[in-house]
Design a protein around this motif. Structure first.
Motif, PDB file in Angstrom:
ATOM      1  N   HIS A  47       0.837  -1.196   0.000  1.00 45.33           N
ATOM      2  CA  HIS A  47       0.000   0.000   0.000  1.00 45.33           C
ATOM      3  C   HIS A  47       0.878   1.254   0.000  1.00 45.33           C
ATOM      4  O   HIS A  47       2.060   1.197   0.344  1.00 45.33           O
ATOM      5  CB  HIS A  47      -0.902   0.040   1.243  1.00 45.33           C
ATOM      6  CG  HIS A  47      -1.874  -1.083   1.337  1.00 45.33           C
ATOM      7  ND1 HIS A  47      -2.983  -1.174   0.541  1.00 45.33           N
ATOM      8  CD2 HIS A  47      -1.887  -2.179   2.147  1.00 45.33           C
ATOM      9  CE1 HIS A  47      -3.661  -2.277   0.849  1.00 45.33           C
ATOM     10  NE2 HIS A  47      -3.016  -2.893   1.816  1.00 45.33           N
ATOM     11  N   THR A  48       0.283   2.386  -0.328  1.00 44.63           N
ATOM     12  CA  THR A  48       0.978   3.656  -0.197  1.00 44.63           C
ATOM     13  C   THR A  48       0.990   4.064   1.279  1.00 44.63           C
ATOM     14  O   THR A  48       0.211   3.543   2.094  1.00 44.63           O
ATOM     15  CB  THR A  48       0.291   4.742  -1.028  1.00 44.63           C
ATOM     16  OG1 THR A  48      -1.087   4.854  -0.599  1.00 44.63           O
ATOM     17  CG2 THR A  48       0.334   4.404  -2.511  1.00 44.63           C
ATOM     18  N   MET A  49       1.870   5.009   1.617  1.00 45.52           N
ATOM     19  CA  MET A  49       2.048   5.391   3.020  1.00 45.52           C
ATOM     20  C   MET A  49       0.797   6.013   3.625  1.00 45.52           C
ATOM     21  O   MET A  49       0.602   6.003   4.844  1.00 45.52           O
ATOM     22  CB  MET A  49       3.254   6.331   3.159  1.00 45.52           C
ATOM     23  CG  MET A  49       3.205   7.586   2.311  1.00 45.52           C
ATOM     24  SD  MET A  49       2.212   8.915   2.985  1.00 45.52           S
ATOM     25  CE  MET A  49       2.346  10.155   1.693  1.00 45.52           C
ATOM     26  N   ASP A  50      -0.088   6.566   2.793  1.00 48.64           N
ATOM     27  CA  ASP A  50      -1.288   7.211   3.319  1.00 48.64           C
ATOM     28  C   ASP A  50      -2.477   6.269   3.430  1.00 48.64           C
ATOM     29  O   ASP A  50      -3.582   6.693   3.773  1.00 48.64           O
ATOM     30  CB  ASP A  50      -1.661   8.423   2.467  1.00 48.64           C
ATOM     31  CG  ASP A  50      -1.893   8.072   1.010  1.00 48.64           C
ATOM     32  OD1 ASP A  50      -1.584   6.932   0.602  1.00 48.64           O
ATOM     33  OD2 ASP A  50      -2.369   8.948   0.256  1.00 48.64           O
ATOM     34  N   ALA A  51      -2.258   4.966   3.174  1.00 53.58           N
ATOM     35  CA  ALA A  51      -3.354   4.006   3.212  1.00 53.58           C
ATOM     36  C   ALA A  51      -3.652   3.514   4.628  1.00 53.58           C
ATOM     37  O   ALA A  51      -4.702   2.917   4.863  1.00 53.58           O
ATOM     38  CB  ALA A  51      -3.047   2.809   2.311  1.00 53.58           C
ATOM     39  N   VAL A  52      -2.733   3.759   5.557  1.00 56.47           N
ATOM     40  CA  VAL A  52      -2.935   3.310   6.933  1.00 56.47           C
ATOM     41  C   VAL A  52      -3.883   4.266   7.650  1.00 56.47           C
ATOM     42  O   VAL A  52      -3.699   5.488   7.603  1.00 56.47           O
ATOM     43  CB  VAL A  52      -1.586   3.231   7.679  1.00 56.47           C
ATOM     44  CG1 VAL A  52      -1.795   2.880   9.144  1.00 56.47           C
ATOM     45  CG2 VAL A  52      -0.667   2.211   7.010  1.00 56.47           C
ATOM     46  N   ASP A  53      -4.878   3.708   8.343  1.00 55.76           N
ATOM     47  CA  ASP A  53      -5.861   4.533   9.041  1.00 55.76           C
ATOM     48  C   ASP A  53      -5.522   4.742  10.512  1.00 55.76           C
ATOM     49  O   ASP A  53      -5.975   5.723  11.123  1.00 55.76           O
ATOM     50  CB  ASP A  53      -7.244   3.888   8.932  1.00 55.76           C
ATOM     51  CG  ASP A  53      -7.746   3.874   7.495  1.00 55.76           C
ATOM     52  OD1 ASP A  53      -7.927   4.957   6.925  1.00 55.76           O
ATOM     53  OD2 ASP A  53      -7.930   2.772   6.939  1.00 55.76           O
ATOM     54  N   ALA A  54      -4.763   3.834  11.104  1.00 58.34           N
ATOM     55  CA  ALA A  54      -4.366   3.965  12.506  1.00 58.34           C
ATOM     56  C   ALA A  54      -3.220   2.997  12.777  1.00 58.34           C
ATOM     57  O   ALA A  54      -2.992   2.046  12.023  1.00 58.34           O
ATOM     58  CB  ALA A  54      -5.535   3.678  13.448  1.00 58.34           C
ATOM     59  N   VAL A  55      -2.500   3.265  13.857  1.00 57.54           N
ATOM     60  CA  VAL A  55      -1.393   2.418  14.302  1.00 57.54           C
ATOM     61  C   VAL A  55      -1.659   2.016  15.744  1.00 57.54           C
ATOM     62  O   VAL A  55      -2.099   2.837  16.563  1.00 57.54           O
ATOM     63  CB  VAL A  55      -0.041   3.148  14.195  1.00 57.54           C
ATOM     64  CG1 VAL A  55       1.077   2.319  14.816  1.00 57.54           C
ATOM     65  CG2 VAL A  55       0.283   3.473  12.744  1.00 57.54           C
TER      66      VAL A  55
END
Length: 251
Positions: A47-55
């Protein structure tokens, strides 16, 4: 719910394996659990780096959180920064990694939500239930529940009766297994073996077992065989790019 393994190597990454890192997806929401050493390149493979919604971070050892820094850099320093990334971690666990850059440099790239292991909270479409499990630093065992399945993850831990509660009836039990049969005496209160992981999986009635955090150079077949001494289902290994669906009736 879908789990993608980014890495599962304990302590430090090898030429073929990143440290602990797992992408958990459900209902269009992408949760990055434990961005350890060398996990960002594996994430960017998918995925692209902005695809993560939370860590969500189990504890503050760098093999579980160091790559949060380059992830925040990639997001915060981009030409078109995405919204601030919600980051959940035990109190103080991320102090060191967040101090790698000037305080203002990445301040807009994340929103930190600290919790005490033992807390229960909503995280996107997941219900996160945590346990304080024994390790060298405070560590949160994490149980992620959706209406369609349950993932239980130990983080790093030594022996504890609470592991059975964490993994009770889980559709997938992701357990640390740093050693195969025996932990060195000095570390025995703080780490598990593959054999113990199998024992806890059986006691908890987990449907499946996935071993992770193996010490670099550990024979994978030996780890699986040790887990099989107690757990009747074949134990899997957290290997890079492994993708598995988590479905069942646990809640």
């Amino acid at each position: 719910m879908r789990l993608t393994v980014l890495g599962g190597c304990g302590a430090w990454p090898t030429a073929v394996q990143a440290c602990s890192g797992y992408l958990v997806e459900y209902d269009g929401f992408r949760l990055l659990v434990d961005p350890g050493y060398a996990t960002l390149p594996r994430l960017l493979h998918h995925h692209t780096m902005d695809a993560v919604d939370a860590v969500l971070v189990s504890h503050g050892h760098p093999d579980h959180c160091a790559d949060l820094n380059p992830l925040l850099r990639a997001r915060g320093l981009s030409d078109d920064p995405p919204p601030a990334l919600p980051v959940y971690a035990p109190h103080g666990a991320l102090d060191a990694v967040l101090a790698l850059d000037k305080p203002r440099m990445l301040a807009s790239a994340y929103r930190l939500h600290e919790f005490a292991p033992g807390d229960r909270f909503a995280l996107g479409p997941f219900t996160a239930h945590t346990w304080l499990l024994p390790h060298f630093v405070p560590n949160a065992g994490i149980r992620l529940s959706t209406p369609e399945g349950v993932l239980a993850y130990t983080g790093d831990t030594g022996p504890s009766a609470d592991i059975v509660h964490l993994a009770e009836g889980a559709d997938l039990f992701l357990s640390e297994a740093t050693y195969v049969h025996e932990v060195p005496a000095a570390d025995a209160p703080y780490l598990l073996t593959a054999r113990l992981a199998g024992q806890y999986a059986r006691q908890a009635g987990a449907a499946r077992l996935l071993l992770t955090h193996l010490w670099p150079g550990t024979d994978p077949a030996a780890a699986r065989e040790a887990a099989a001494e107690f757990f009747e289902q074949p134990a899997g290994l957290a290997t890079p790019d492994l993708v598995t669906e988590i479905t069942g009736t646990a809640s």
